[in-house]
Design an enzyme around this catalytic site. Sequence first.
Site, PDB file in Angstrom:
ATOM      1  CE1 TYR A 152     -25.222 -12.513 -39.694  1.00 23.95           C
ATOM      2  CE2 TYR A 152     -25.337 -13.299 -41.959  1.00 23.95           C
ATOM      3  CZ  TYR A 152     -24.653 -13.200 -40.757  1.00 23.95           C
ATOM      4  OH  TYR A 152     -23.418 -13.776 -40.623  1.00 23.95           O
TER       5      TYR A 152
HETATM    6  N1  LIG Z   1     -20.910 -20.067 -39.804  1.00 23.69           N
HETATM    7  C1  LIG Z   1     -20.980 -19.456 -40.969  1.00 23.69           C
HETATM    8  O1  LIG Z   1     -21.165 -20.097 -42.021  1.00 23.69           O
HETATM    9  C2  LIG Z   1     -20.799 -17.954 -41.053  1.00 23.69           C
HETATM   10  C3  LIG Z   1     -20.895 -17.341 -42.313  1.00 23.69           C
HETATM   11  C4  LIG Z   1     -20.716 -15.966 -42.410  1.00 23.69           C
HETATM   12  C5  LIG Z   1     -20.434 -15.224 -41.281  1.00 23.69           C
HETATM   13  N2  LIG Z   1     -20.371 -15.822 -40.062  1.00 23.69           N
HETATM   14  C6  LIG Z   1     -20.080 -14.991 -38.896  1.00 23.69           C
HETATM   15  O2  LIG Z   1     -19.045 -15.599 -38.147  1.00 23.69           O
HETATM   16  C7  LIG Z   1     -19.224 -15.353 -36.758  1.00 23.69           C
HETATM   17  C8  LIG Z   1     -19.234 -16.657 -35.998  1.00 23.69           C
HETATM   18  O3  LIG Z   1     -20.309 -17.465 -36.479  1.00 23.69           O
HETATM   19  P1  LIG Z   1     -20.661 -18.894 -35.887  1.00 23.69           P
HETATM   20  O4  LIG Z   1     -21.122 -19.723 -37.026  1.00 23.69           O
HETATM   21  O5  LIG Z   1     -19.569 -19.360 -35.016  1.00 23.69           O
HETATM   22  O6  LIG Z   1     -21.958 -18.510 -35.022  1.00 23.69           O
HETATM   23  P2  LIG Z   1     -22.392 -18.974 -33.546  1.00 23.69           P
HETATM   24  O7  LIG Z   1     -23.791 -18.511 -33.373  1.00 23.69           O
HETATM   25  O8  LIG Z   1     -22.110 -20.429 -33.366  1.00 23.69           O
HETATM   26  O9  LIG Z   1     -21.414 -18.153 -32.617  1.00 23.69           O
HETATM   27  C9  LIG Z   1     -21.640 -16.834 -32.207  1.00 23.69           C
HETATM   28  C10 LIG Z   1     -21.439 -16.782 -30.699  1.00 23.69           C
HETATM   29  O10 LIG Z   1     -21.598 -15.425 -30.285  1.00 23.69           O
HETATM   30  C11 LIG Z   1     -22.335 -15.396 -29.081  1.00 23.69           C
HETATM   31  N3  LIG Z   1     -23.070 -14.125 -29.038  1.00 23.69           N
HETATM   32  C12 LIG Z   1     -24.066 -13.730 -29.875  1.00 23.69           C
HETATM   33  N4  LIG Z   1     -24.472 -12.489 -29.562  1.00 23.69           N
HETATM   34  C13 LIG Z   1     -23.713 -12.096 -28.503  1.00 23.69           C
HETATM   35  C14 LIG Z   1     -23.651 -10.908 -27.737  1.00 23.69           C
HETATM   36  N5  LIG Z   1     -24.461  -9.873 -28.017  1.00 23.69           N
HETATM   37  N6  LIG Z   1     -22.759 -10.833 -26.731  1.00 23.69           N
HETATM   38  C15 LIG Z   1     -21.931 -11.893 -26.439  1.00 23.69           C
HETATM   39  N7  LIG Z   1     -21.951 -13.040 -27.138  1.00 23.69           N
HETATM   40  C16 LIG Z   1     -22.823 -13.136 -28.168  1.00 23.69           C
HETATM   41  C17 LIG Z   1     -23.263 -16.589 -29.112  1.00 23.69           C
HETATM   42  O11 LIG Z   1     -23.610 -17.050 -27.815  1.00 23.69           O
HETATM   43  C18 LIG Z   1     -22.449 -17.608 -29.917  1.00 23.69           C
HETATM   44  O12 LIG Z   1     -21.807 -18.541 -29.074  1.00 23.69           O
HETATM   45  C19 LIG Z   1     -20.506 -14.540 -36.649  1.00 23.69           C
HETATM   46  O13 LIG Z   1     -20.165 -13.186 -36.574  1.00 23.69           O
HETATM   47  C20 LIG Z   1     -21.240 -14.859 -37.925  1.00 23.69           C
HETATM   48  O14 LIG Z   1     -22.125 -13.823 -38.279  1.00 23.69           O
HETATM   49  C21 LIG Z   1     -20.550 -17.181 -39.921  1.00 23.69           C
END
Ligand SMILES: NC(=O)c1ccc[n+]([C@@H]2O[C@H](COP(=O)([O-])OP(=O)(O)OC[C@H]3O[C@@H](n4cnc5c(N)ncnc54)[C@H](O)[C@@H]3O)[C@@H](O)[C@H]2O)c1
Length: 337
Positions: A152
């Site tokens: 990741y």
């Molecule tokens: N939540 C956290 O604590 C956290 C921490 C560090 C980084 N992030 C990053 O923040 C971003 C948002 O995270 P989140 O917690 O909302 O995650 P999440 O999984 O709830 O949201 C990601 C969304 O992207 C969509 N998705 C995934 N792959 C896709 C693709 N190939 N094409 C189109 N849509 C796609 C999914 O359907 C999902 O709804 C991500 O990039 C994640 O890596 C989140």
Amino acid sequence: MRVLVTGSAGFIGYHLSRRLLADGHEVLGYDGMTPYYDVSLKRYRNAILAQNPRYRFVEAMLEDRETLDRTVSQFQPRIVVHLAAQAGVRYSIEAPQTYISSNVVGTANLIDILKVHRPDHFLFASTSSVYGGNEKMPFEEAERTDFPVSLYAATKKAGEALTHSFAHLNDIPTTCFRFFTVYGTAGRPDMALYKFVDLIERGEPIEVYGNGEMERDATSVDDLVEAIVKLFDAVPVRGRPVPVEGVADSLSPVAPWRVVNIAGGQPVRLMTFIQAIEAALGRSAEKIMLPMQQGDVVATFADPSLLKALTGFVPEKGIEETVGAFVKWYRAYKSGE
Ligand SMILES: NC(=O)c1ccc[n+]([C@@H]2O[C@H](COP(=O)([O-])OP(=O)(O)OC[C@H]3O[C@@H](n4cnc5c(N)ncnc54)[C@H](O)[C@@H]3O)[C@@H](O)[C@H]2O)c1
């Protein structure tokens, strides 16, 4: 303003989109509704967003280049916030290919399309996991991040590198965020807050990794969104680092690109977090104490000085408030309200 939010049905994308709509912007959400966790939660979030006439939604994958291209050409966003990704550290051990596909191929597709449509500012979600094996705390943006300990993290690091080359070659201002542990209402079922609340409510035991000693820089999603919106205006300009004494800017020497931590720099012990959940639920948890898992790190917390210098803002919302709001939301969601 027209803002494209990829991953708009995800946890953070939903909160960001809600905020942007409330501020009067036009939002185009793009999300493939991937089955990594219960898709009905994504549909629930998206249905709330769709109540606003300034929200439009395209359900498609980033890998579907034709749809992505058509969407961007029709909408002509001024700001693009790229949140769509395969998230989660642990799952990347099980399903590496989905990370390569969404986070590397998906991101490469998006920036290749954006070089033609040229938004005013492109913002990309990276993660504190890129600090990987670094031992010096707090994490500062200018440190090396060459030692990822999960796939990741490696794919997010690749995203930072891809967006840097994009900013350099096309002169498009780009900000990468490094989120730490984000939590709040309508949060992800694979993350600790949701998992713990769900299990405790059902009277089942919770597994506590690292014996509860692990520390995370937990950021309330409301504070996170506030920081993102403030960063819209902190447009990176080549050769113009933030003029604040003692703050090391991560601004690239050759591109309008920088990376910024979004977190408060106040780590919370896992056990303290569990106590806040128990207090909000009004019941105590049966705990199974376990060692750390492969790919996990003992502590992560940010140096938020660069965020503060750029925006004047640092996340500070307390855990009681955010955990309390989550429990209220969870009970309403589960009872179908
Ligand atoms: N939540 C956290 O604590 C956290 C921490 C560090 C980084 N992030 C990053 O923040 C971003 C948002 O995270 P989140 O917690 O909302 O995650 P999440 O999984 O709830 O949201 C990601 C969304 O992207 C969509 N998705 C995934 N792959 C896709 C693709 N190939 N094409 C189109 N849509 C796609 C999914 O359907 C999902 O709804 C991500 O990039 C994640 O890596 C989140």
